[in-house]
Design an enzyme around this catalytic site. Structure first.
Site, PDB file in Angstrom:
ATOM      1  CD1 TRP A   8      -2.424  -1.852   0.042  1.00  0.00           C
ATOM      2  CD2 TRP A   8      -3.283  -1.013   1.941  1.00  0.00           C
ATOM      3  NE1 TRP A   8      -3.451  -2.557   0.537  1.00  0.00           N
ATOM      4  CE2 TRP A   8      -4.016  -2.126   1.740  1.00  0.00           C
ATOM      5  CE3 TRP A   8      -3.411  -0.704   3.449  1.00  0.00           C
ATOM      6  CZ2 TRP A   8      -5.009  -2.542   2.498  1.00  0.00           C
ATOM      7  CZ3 TRP A   8      -4.500  -0.863   4.173  1.00  0.00           C
ATOM      8  CH2 TRP A   8      -5.246  -1.898   3.284  1.00  0.00           C
ATOM      9  CE  LYS A   9       4.323   1.341  -4.370  1.00  0.00           C
ATOM     10  NZ  LYS A   9       5.210   1.639  -5.670  1.00  0.00           N
ATOM     11  CG  HIS A  92       9.861  -1.062  -2.909  1.00  0.00           C
ATOM     12  ND1 HIS A  92       9.719   0.059  -3.989  1.00  0.00           N
ATOM     13  CD2 HIS A  92       8.739  -1.510  -3.387  1.00  0.00           C
ATOM     14  CE1 HIS A  92       8.869  -0.107  -4.570  1.00  0.00           C
ATOM     15  NE2 HIS A  92       8.107  -1.087  -4.251  1.00  0.00           N
ATOM     16  CD  GLU A 152       7.968  -3.271  -7.298  1.00  0.00           C
ATOM     17  OE1 GLU A 152       6.951  -3.960  -7.095  1.00  0.00           O
ATOM     18  OE2 GLU A 152       8.647  -2.782  -6.583  1.00  0.00           O
ATOM     19  CB  SER A 200       2.527  -1.846 -14.531  1.00  0.00           C
ATOM     20  OG  SER A 200       3.363  -0.718 -14.325  1.00  0.00           O
TER      21      SER A 200
END
Ligand code: 13P
Length: 240
Positions: A8-9, A92, A152, A200
């Site tokens: 969800w950041k 991340h 990612e 995405s």
């Protein structure tokens, strides 16, 4: 079993909206089979989301590189654990790029998280091989059992105006990651560690990744912030 992680950041912007989103996913996700779903909200929200029985697991989005020393503003792995988190995302690409997190720092965080009893979702990007080599330096085979790797690249993230990596390219990336793990650890570790894709991924394109890319799961940003979209994505994964 597919591992699907909602990152969800720093969303939603209020606790009330976070609770509402979580509950609406939880209500409809409990019937899903053969799929492990982990929601990683901002850690401030964890105590409110970890109440009650849930088929959804929880994770943090970062943790400190040491548990037992004073570090202003940091969140220790043991704190995440005590708030109900089972997983933590580390490495991340947004943190690597915008907060200058280095491989050495991420390596310390991974060790700290494993020591604190968390499972690690370790993200790597374009420099896959080096990031794996440096990020996993000194981590034993026992730790690797509690770690999943996500490919990612920043350039694939929707909010960075990115576009998804082609499924055919992902298959090669998975092979590259498994090869790096085999060299560093063993064939058994390379086969056991789950390898995911993020960037995405949404309810519309998930099928192409499931069929062609052979990934063990997905890290989902934007599409996890809308319960209907996320549920559709989860159902597609369940069907395989
Ligand atoms: P998007 O799914 O919005 O591209 O975000 C990916 C991501 O950064 C998940 O960690």
């Amino acid at each position: 079993m597919q591992l699907i992680i909602a990152n969800w950041k720093n969303n939603p912007k209020t606790l009330a909206r976070a609770k509402s989103l979580f509950l609406s996913i939880r209500q409809r996700a409990h019937k899903l089979k053969n799929i492990e779903v982990v929601v990683c909200p901002p850690s401030l929200y964890l105590p409110e989301l970890s109440v009650g029985v849930s088929s959804l697991k929880l994770g943090g989005q970062d943790c400190s590189w040491k548990d037992s020393v004073p570090l202003t503003g940091e969140i220790a792995p043991s704190m995440l654990k005590s708030l109900g988190a089972e997983y933590v995302i580390l490495g991340h690409s947004e943190r690597r790029r915008y907060l200058q997190e280095t491989d050495a720092l991420i390596n310390r965080k991974i060790k700290s998280a494993l020591k604190g009893g968390l499972k690690v979702i370790f993200c790597v990007g374009d420099e896959t091989r080096n990031q794996i080599r440096r990020g996993l330096d000194g981590i034993g085979g026992a730790g690797m059992v509690r770690l999943a790797i996500v490919y990612e690249p920043l350039s694939a993230i929707s909010t960075q105006k990115g576009s998804p990596v082609a499924p055919s390219e992902l298959r090669q990336k998975k092979a590259l990651i498994q090869n790096a793990l085999k060299q560093m650890f063993s064939r058994a570790v390379a086969q056991k560690v789950r390898i995911l894709y993020g960037g995405s991924v949404n309810e519309k394109n998930i099928k192409s990744f499931l069929g062609a890319a052979g990934m063990d799961g997905f890290l989902v940003g934007q599409a996890s912030l809308n319960s209907s979209r996320f549920l559709r994505l989860l159902r597609a994964c369940e069907r395989g």
